[in-house]
Design a protein around this motif. Structure first.
Motif, mmCIF file in Angstrom:
data_model
loop_
_atom_site.group_PDB
_atom_site.id
_atom_site.type_symbol
_atom_site.label_atom_id
_atom_site.label_comp_id
_atom_site.label_asym_id
_atom_site.label_seq_id
_atom_site.Cartn_x
_atom_site.Cartn_y
_atom_site.Cartn_z
ATOM 1 N N ALA A 142 -15.645 -159.959 -9.068
ATOM 2 C CA ALA A 142 -14.643 -159.564 -8.090
ATOM 3 C C ALA A 142 -13.232 -159.603 -8.660
ATOM 4 N N ASP A 143 -13.073 -159.991 -9.911
ATOM 5 C CA ASP A 143 -11.755 -160.089 -10.534
ATOM 6 C C ASP A 143 -11.258 -158.686 -10.893
ATOM 7 N N VAL A 144 -10.116 -158.288 -10.315
ATOM 8 C CA VAL A 144 -9.587 -156.949 -10.559
ATOM 9 C C VAL A 144 -9.225 -156.766 -12.021
ATOM 10 N N GLY A 145 -8.731 -157.822 -12.652
ATOM 11 C CA GLY A 145 -8.396 -157.727 -14.066
ATOM 12 C C GLY A 145 -9.612 -157.428 -14.917
ATOM 13 N N HIS A 146 -10.729 -158.065 -14.608
ATOM 14 C CA HIS A 146 -11.969 -157.802 -15.345
ATOM 15 C C HIS A 146 -12.430 -156.364 -15.128
ATOM 16 N N LEU A 147 -12.328 -155.902 -13.873
ATOM 17 C CA LEU A 147 -12.718 -154.528 -13.586
ATOM 18 C C LEU A 147 -11.818 -153.538 -14.322
ATOM 19 N N ALA A 148 -10.506 -153.846 -14.378
ATOM 20 C CA ALA A 148 -9.566 -152.959 -15.066
ATOM 21 C C ALA A 148 -9.831 -152.929 -16.564
ATOM 22 N N ASP A 149 -10.241 -154.053 -17.123
ATOM 23 C CA ASP A 149 -10.582 -154.075 -18.553
ATOM 24 C C ASP A 149 -11.850 -153.283 -18.843
ATOM 25 N N ALA A 150 -12.756 -153.245 -17.886
ATOM 26 C CA ALA A 150 -14.045 -152.595 -18.114
ATOM 27 C C ALA A 150 -13.982 -151.078 -17.935
ATOM 28 N N LEU A 151 -13.144 -150.582 -17.050
ATOM 29 C CA LEU A 151 -13.161 -149.157 -16.706
ATOM 30 C C LEU A 151 -12.811 -148.231 -17.874
ATOM 31 N N PRO A 152 -11.783 -148.521 -18.697
ATOM 32 C CA PRO A 152 -11.456 -147.574 -19.786
ATOM 33 C C PRO A 152 -12.621 -147.324 -20.731
ATOM 34 N N ALA A 153 -13.377 -148.358 -21.072
ATOM 35 C CA ALA A 153 -14.514 -148.166 -21.977
ATOM 36 C C ALA A 153 -15.559 -147.251 -21.339
ATOM 37 N N LEU A 154 -15.775 -147.402 -20.036
ATOM 38 C CA LEU A 154 -16.730 -146.526 -19.354
ATOM 39 C C LEU A 154 -16.244 -145.077 -19.354
ATOM 40 N N ALA A 155 -14.944 -144.903 -19.135
ATOM 41 C CA ALA A 155 -14.404 -143.538 -19.131
ATOM 42 C C ALA A 155 -14.545 -142.891 -20.508
ATOM 43 N N ARG A 156 -14.265 -143.655 -21.554
ATOM 44 C CA ARG A 156 -14.443 -143.114 -22.902
ATOM 45 C C ARG A 156 -15.906 -142.793 -23.170
ATOM 46 N N SER A 157 -16.784 -143.637 -22.675
ATOM 47 C CA SER A 157 -18.209 -143.399 -22.880
ATOM 48 C C SER A 157 -18.646 -142.096 -22.224
ATOM 49 N N LEU A 158 -18.153 -141.842 -21.031
ATOM 50 C CA LEU A 158 -18.502 -140.594 -20.354
ATOM 51 C C LEU A 158 -17.962 -139.389 -21.127
ATOM 52 N N ARG A 159 -16.768 -139.531 -21.646
ATOM 53 C CA ARG A 159 -16.178 -138.426 -22.394
ATOM 54 C C ARG A 159 -16.952 -138.177 -23.690
ATOM 55 N N TYR A 160 -17.282 -139.248 -24.417
ATOM 56 C CA TYR A 160 -18.065 -139.094 -25.640
ATOM 57 C C TYR A 160 -19.476 -138.600 -25.309
ATOM 58 N N GLY A 161 -19.998 -139.035 -24.158
ATOM 59 C CA GLY A 161 -21.319 -138.572 -23.782
ATOM 60 C C GLY A 161 -21.356 -137.072 -23.591
ATOM 61 N N ASP A 162 -20.272 -136.499 -23.096
ATOM 62 C CA ASP A 162 -20.225 -135.061 -22.900
ATOM 63 C C ASP A 162 -20.342 -134.318 -24.228
ATOM 64 N N VAL A 163 -19.568 -134.749 -25.238
ATOM 65 C CA VAL A 163 -19.594 -134.035 -26.506
ATOM 66 C C VAL A 163 -20.907 -134.253 -27.240
ATOM 67 N N ARG A 164 -21.611 -135.342 -26.947
ATOM 68 C CA ARG A 164 -22.891 -135.613 -27.606
ATOM 69 C C ARG A 164 -24.077 -135.167 -26.761
ATOM 70 N N SER A 165 -23.814 -134.485 -25.662
ATOM 71 C CA SER A 165 -24.874 -133.982 -24.782
ATOM 72 C C SER A 165 -25.799 -135.103 -24.327
ATOM 73 N N THR A 166 -25.200 -136.230 -23.966
ATOM 74 C CA THR A 166 -25.970 -137.392 -23.515
ATOM 75 C C THR A 166 -25.948 -137.452 -21.999
ATOM 76 N N ASP A 167 -27.069 -137.818 -21.403
ATOM 77 C CA ASP A 167 -27.152 -137.958 -19.951
ATOM 78 C C ASP A 167 -26.459 -139.255 -19.542
ATOM 79 N N THR A 168 -25.338 -139.129 -18.862
ATOM 80 C CA THR A 168 -24.554 -140.305 -18.474
ATOM 81 C C THR A 168 -24.391 -140.391 -16.964
ATOM 82 N N ALA A 169 -25.355 -139.889 -16.221
ATOM 83 C CA ALA A 169 -25.232 -139.885 -14.762
ATOM 84 C C ALA A 169 -25.141 -141.300 -14.215
ATOM 85 N N ALA A 170 -25.987 -142.205 -14.721
ATOM 86 C CA ALA A 170 -25.958 -143.588 -14.244
ATOM 87 C C ALA A 170 -24.634 -144.253 -14.612
#
Length: 798
Positions: A541-569
């Motif tokens: 529930a810590d907003v700081g922890h959530l804020a630290d985690a979100l950028p990595a997920l966003a980068r993962s989705l972006r890299y997943g697009d260029v690598r044609s990886t299924d990132t729906a989950a």
């Protein structure tokens, strides 16, 4: 110290050596002079067996030294089977006396054996090291440094202040039979002549050990007891015609008269571990590491040249230096080479040396070829004096399965390990480059740091990656350690990622792991990581922890697009985190101390960038971007929010075009009003125009904002100005010099009078209230010319 030791310390001293064996050939590890002397002694004595200081478990690997695909420098690597990080290396170069002795024995079908303390015992005695120092510990070879440096003592006795220079004069620049050596290979000679230098050195070491004891290393007594037992065994099998090649410090101990029972008593009760040994490539750069008595040398490239030069070593060396400098586009002529050789020989004569050494050649290169500059000389030292040689080991050498799979992948992808650092640019749209990227990311996940990602020079797109590669010998230990996870790089990285996902407790760690799994293409690990990510995200529930985690997920989705990886989950989890951040961030920004506010300011920026990648904008007004903009508006308007966060929120909205310029000026006016504490106002300024966000150019082009800052700054009371000065200095010192100069000119000029022409100002003013068609039309032809567009046709007058 005895007279014999003093005489042996002087250049040119020889002594009459014993005619009968066993022959104790004391050497300096990695010394070309010692290597030539050992080769001459073996040719003259023709021993029935050769014994070498090294781990006996390596006897089965000795025949590989004769393999045509074995190219030094190489090293014996021993590691504990149950703890691969507990490891030791025994490096050998082409000019190492041990390597020369091994090759001579194999070439002449003479039995050759290692006689040092077994690695099973030495690794058990080695203290385990945890953390970053572990690799440094693994780099150390088994040789241990005595408290007394015998080379330094002998050099001082002979009147030398530099032990390296003394060793060069006494050994490296002397032939095995005495006299200055031209670098030519030793010729056949009488056994007494070839063995004489070893007799003199043995006397000197005996005197040193008598004066200083065993050097203060208790493990030496155990090692020397084992070597004496092995020597007795060899003499029973082969007679006295046995040659022993070992560190000169150990010669007196091996010649000492002791009983077998006494030696066995020293070895009783030693701990033992199960070990594996193999040959691994080594580098000249690693030979320059100080990892044991006599084992670290400052100039392996220079020593290799002295050993390999058939004749005229100084002339050949200067030619190498000239070739290197010419390759770097420096003008070096044949006359430079001739003059440098003459100067080096003159310096040697003035300094009373038998031959120009490294010091003389370096001084000559600096004066003649480098024009007195140490900058090109640093290149000579790095490329030639130390060198970048990387050895090779045949495929028949034992290796852990993971190492074999890595070697196959390197060959398939044409990624050759190199000792020198190089950059590799990858285009992930190409199959081979994508596979290279996957391999490098998998190795990073396994802590095998062959490559490090760097900022690309060609493009900022997600389909490009840049790496800096350098293969270090200790990476073989890392590969052995990673072998517990699997037999291939793919299976090992998958298993380790799944294990880390289960063990991770911090949400940011799991999100970073998910990003690694996508970059490394680990589809079998991703479901485990995603489950762990969903579980941690639901509980945190810590907003700081959530804020630290979100950028990595966003980068993962972006890299997943260029690598044609299924990132729906992954996208579903990221959207949930973003929603929770939007709800919880405004309350979390209130009541913060300066350090906490600064940390949260960085998290707000990171979340802003991440939401820009996540927002799909399916319906205007209902997308994630709109909800995030509403959060930023709340942060910018609330007085309870820290000034640095309010300022940054205002700036983010302004840059995105979600805040009118007049509204931004109004918010700045409120933040810099007289009722605001100066420290809080300075923090707002830092958030709004600080860092590398282009705040300086914003003030240059909008004089309204600059005027507000200037008016506030001149109104700060003198007693409070010193409190806000460090913060303001940090803010404005980050601007480019040209921006600071322009701001100074604008402040000195003062505000533009109301109604004055903006284009008449010495420096371009701010934004006008609306579009000026006449000025825009004047710019259009230039823009068309720059863009390569044809000019707009002019309508004919009616």
């Amino acid at each position: 110290m005895s007279g014999a030791a003093v005489a042996a310390a002087r250049p040119g001293r020889t002594a009459t050596g014993p005619a009968a064996g066993p022959w104790l050939l004391g050497v300096r590890h990695h010394g070309p002079g010692s290597a030539r002397a050992v080769l001459a002694a073996l040719r003259a004595a023709r021993p029935a067996a050769v014994l070498i200081e090294g781990p006996p478990e390596g006897d089965a690997l000795l025949p590989l030294a004769a393999d045509p695909h074995m190219r030094p420098p190489v090293a014996l690597l021993a590691h504990a089977v149950d703890d691969p990080g507990r490891a030791s290396f025994w490096p050998m170069a082409a000019f190492s006396p041990e390597w020369v002795a091994i090759r001579w024995a194999l070439d002449h079908d003479v039995p050759v054996r290692f006689i040092d303390l077994p690695a099973a015992h030495s690794l058990a005695l080695k203290e385990p090291v945890e953390g970053p120092e572990r690799a440094e510990e693994a780099e150390e070879e088994e040789e241990v440094t005595p408290v007394v440096d015998p080379i330094r003592v002998l050099a001082g006795t002979a009147g030398y202040d530099d032990p390296e220079r003394w060793w060069e004069d006494v050994v490296e620049h002397r032939s095995p039979t005495g006299g200055a050596d031209s670098g030519a290979p030793p010729s056949e000679g009488a056994p007494g002549d070839a063995l004489a230098p070893f007799g003199a050195l043995a006397e000197a070491m005996a005197a040193l050990r008598e004066a200083y004891g065993d050097g203060g290393q208790p493990r030496d007594a155990v090692r020397e007891a084992y070597m004496r037992i092995q020597l007795r065994t060899a003499r029973k099998e082969f007679g006295d015609g046995v040659a022993v090649v070992c560190g000169a410090w150990h010669v007196p101990a091996l010649a000492a008269r002791t009983t077998l029972a006494a030696d066995r008593a020293l070895l009783k009760g030693l701990p033992k571990v199960k070990t594996d040994l193999t040959w691994v490539p080594w580098t000249h750069r690693r030979l320059a590491r100080r990892s044991g008595y006599g084992a670290g040398i400052d100039s392996p490239g220079w020593y290799g040249h002295l050993f390999e030069a058939a004749d005229r070593p100084i002339e050949r060396w200067m030619t190498k230096v000239a070739g290197l400098l010419r390759a770097e586009d420096r003008f070096v002529s044949t006359a430079h080479v001739i003059e440098a050789v003459r100067l080096a020989e003159t310096l040697a004569a003035l300094r009373g040396r038998p031959l120009a050494g490294l010091g003389e050649t370096t001084d000559a290169v600096r004066a003649v070829m480098c024009e007195g500059s140490d900058v090109p000389l640093a290149l000579v030292r790095d490329r030639l004096i130390v060198g970048e040689s990387l050895g090779e080991v045949p495929d028949t050498a034992p290796a852990v399965p993971l190492q074999r799979d890595l070697t196959r992948s390197q060959r398939t992808l044409r990624l050759k390990p190199e000792a020198s650092e190089r950059e590799l640019d990858l285009d992930l749209r190409k199959e081979t480059d994508a596979a290279r990227s996957h391999l490098l990311h998998r190795l990073r996940l396994l802590d095998v740091g062959w490559g490090d990602p760097v900022a690309g020079r060609g493009s900022t797109g997600t389909f490009r990656e840049s790496w800096r590669l350098r293969w270090e010998p200790e990476l073989h230990v890392r590969v052995a350690e990673a072998g517990v996870w699997g037999t291939t790089v793919l299976t090992a990285a998958t298993a380790k990622a799944a294990s880390q996902a289960v063990a991770a407790t911090a949400l940011a760690d799991v999100t970073a792991l998910a990003e690694h799994c996508l970059l490394a293409e680990l589809p079998d690990a991703l479901p485990v990581v995603m489950k762990a990510l969903a579980d941690r995200a639901a509980l945190d529930a810590d907003v700081g922890h959530l804020a630290d985690a979100l950028p990595a997920l966003a980068r993962s989705l972006r890299y997943g697009d260029v690598r044609s990886t299924d990132t729906a989950a992954l996208a579903e989890v990221a959207a949930g985190l973003a929603e929770r951040i939007c709800v919880g961030l405004p309350p979390a920004c209130a009541g913060l101390d300066p350090d906490g506010a600064e940390a949260l300011r960085g998290q707000v920026e990171a979340v802003h960038g991440a939401i820009g990648l996540l927002d799909t904008g399916a319906e205007p007004g209902t997308g994630l971007r709109e909800r995030w903009d509403a959060v930023l508006h709340k942060l910018a308007a609330r007085d309870a929010v820290a000034g640095v966060i309010r300022g940054r929120a205002t700036r983010l909205l302004l840059d995105e075009g979600r805040l009118a310029e007049d509204e931004a000026a109004r918010l700045m006016g409120l933040a810099l009003s007289p009722g605001t504490p100066p420290a809080e106002a300075a923090a707002w300024i830092e958030g709004f125009v600080g860092g590398a966000s282009g705040g300086g150019m914003l003030l240059v082009h909008d004089e309204r904002l600059l005027g507000l800052v200037d008016a506030w700054l001149t109104g700060v009371p003198a007693d409070q100005f010193t409190d806000v000065l460090p913060l303001l200095r940090r803010t404005f010192s980050a601007y480019e010099p040209g921006v600071r100069r322009t701001l100074g000119e604008l402040v000195r000029r003062g505000p533009v009078p109301e109604g004055a022409r903006r284009d008449a100002a010495p420096v371009t003013g701010g934004f006008g209230p609306g579009l000026d068609p006449a000025r825009a039309d004047a710019v259009e032809p230039v823009l068309r010319l720059l863009l390569g567009r044809p000019p707009e046709p002019v309508e004919a007058a009616v």
